[in-house]
Scaffold this motif. Structure first.
Motif, mmCIF file in Angstrom:
data_model
loop_
_atom_site.group_PDB
_atom_site.id
_atom_site.type_symbol
_atom_site.label_atom_id
_atom_site.label_comp_id
_atom_site.label_asym_id
_atom_site.label_seq_id
_atom_site.Cartn_x
_atom_site.Cartn_y
_atom_site.Cartn_z
ATOM 1 N N GLU A 75 2.738 -9.102 0.982
ATOM 2 C CA GLU A 75 1.789 -8.296 0.819
ATOM 3 C C GLU A 75 0.950 -7.728 0.849
ATOM 4 N N CYS A 95 2.794 -4.216 1.487
ATOM 5 C CA CYS A 95 1.902 -3.477 0.014
ATOM 6 C C CYS A 95 0.647 -3.032 -0.010
ATOM 7 N N THR A 96 -0.322 -3.209 0.676
ATOM 8 C CA THR A 96 -1.407 -3.050 1.274
ATOM 9 C C THR A 96 -2.250 -2.022 2.316
ATOM 10 N N ARG A 124 3.581 2.816 0.342
ATOM 11 C CA ARG A 124 3.352 1.099 0.102
ATOM 12 C C ARG A 124 3.734 0.899 -1.674
ATOM 13 N N ASN A 125 5.659 1.027 -2.044
ATOM 14 C CA ASN A 125 6.088 0.549 -2.715
ATOM 15 C C ASN A 125 7.119 -0.822 -2.752
ATOM 16 N N ARG A 126 6.761 -1.738 -3.578
ATOM 17 C CA ARG A 126 7.109 -2.910 -3.035
ATOM 18 C C ARG A 126 8.613 -3.354 -2.901
ATOM 19 N N ILE A 181 9.933 -1.788 -0.228
ATOM 20 C CA ILE A 181 9.083 -2.833 0.934
ATOM 21 C C ILE A 181 10.432 -4.289 1.367
#
Length: 229
Positions: A91, A94-95, A101-103, A106
């Motif tokens: 998380e 992702c920030t 920030r591509n979950r 990631i």
């Protein structure tokens, strides 16, 4: 009907387009030896797999420019550390505005790290597994990475292998266009049958020329278009 040319014809055409044999040779990038490839640390493999995944469908230059921040954020891609990423760390990534920030991309990092550790336990290292895979079935390696890794389908595995120095051809637009025009496949191959048909063509050219798959692929692309993959 398959009407594949002798590779000497392809080489001659590429050389004529690029200014002669010496000029063509200068453009070609041969693969690394098995010994050199096996000595690459597994964190560099995970870094490259991840870079290719993030570049897929995105502007490559942007990913390249941000890569030092990726290395920092992912602790230099040490596989034994990456498998420990928990939800809270993901998380935070992702920030993190310093990376992309591509979950979904990631979360491929711990998944691919686990694949690499599993193979390292069996083969000594992931690099050793890759280095000793036979080039005459390189599409089998593509398929393995797609099935056991995360988001390594399409050309992603092939691009990562090529950049790291493993001998592989790449199904660039020019290469696919040639194979379609010669009746090897009817479209960009994705099935086992289609990929095996392409492998057989490249294996035949390798027997004719003694050249590695990477050089065959690059020469073919140079013979008909501007791409050199």
């Amino acid at each position: 009907m398959v009407l594949v040319e002798d590779f000497s014809t392809i080489w001659q055409r590429a050389a004529e387009r690029k200014g002669g044999d010496a000029a063509l040779q200068h453009l070609l990038t041969p693969p690394l030896s098995t010994e050199y490839l096996a000595a690459v640390s597994d964190d560099r493999w995970l870094s490259m797999l991840t870079k290719v995944i993030f570049q897929s469908g995105f502007v490559w230059r942007v990913v390249e420019n941000k890569w030092p921040d990726f290395e920092r954020a992912f602790f230099d891609f040490a596989p034994e550390k990456m498998v420990l990423l928990d939800d809270s760390h993901i998380e935070r990534l992702c920030t993190d505005s310093s990376i992309i920030r591509n979950r979904q991309k990631i979360i491929t990092v711990p998944a691919n790290a686990q694949m690499m550790l599993d193979l390292a336990a069996e083969h000594g290292s992931f690099a050793q597994f890759i280095a000793t895979w036979p080039s005459e079935n390189i599409v089998g390696l593509w398929r393995y990475l797609k099935q056991h890794g995360a988001r390594l389908g399409g050309n992603s595995a092939a691009y990562a292998l090529r950049r790291m120095g493993k001998d592989t051809f790449i199904l660039s637009n020019d290469v696919v266009a040639y194979l379609v025009s010669r009746g090897v496949v009817t479209k960009a191959p994705t099935s086992i049958k289609g990929l095996n048909a392409v492998q057989q063509v490249f294996n035949g050219w390798q027997l004719q020329s003694g050249l590695p798959l990477a050089v065959l692929s690059q020469t073919l692309a140079y013979s008909i278009g501007e791409n050199h993959l």
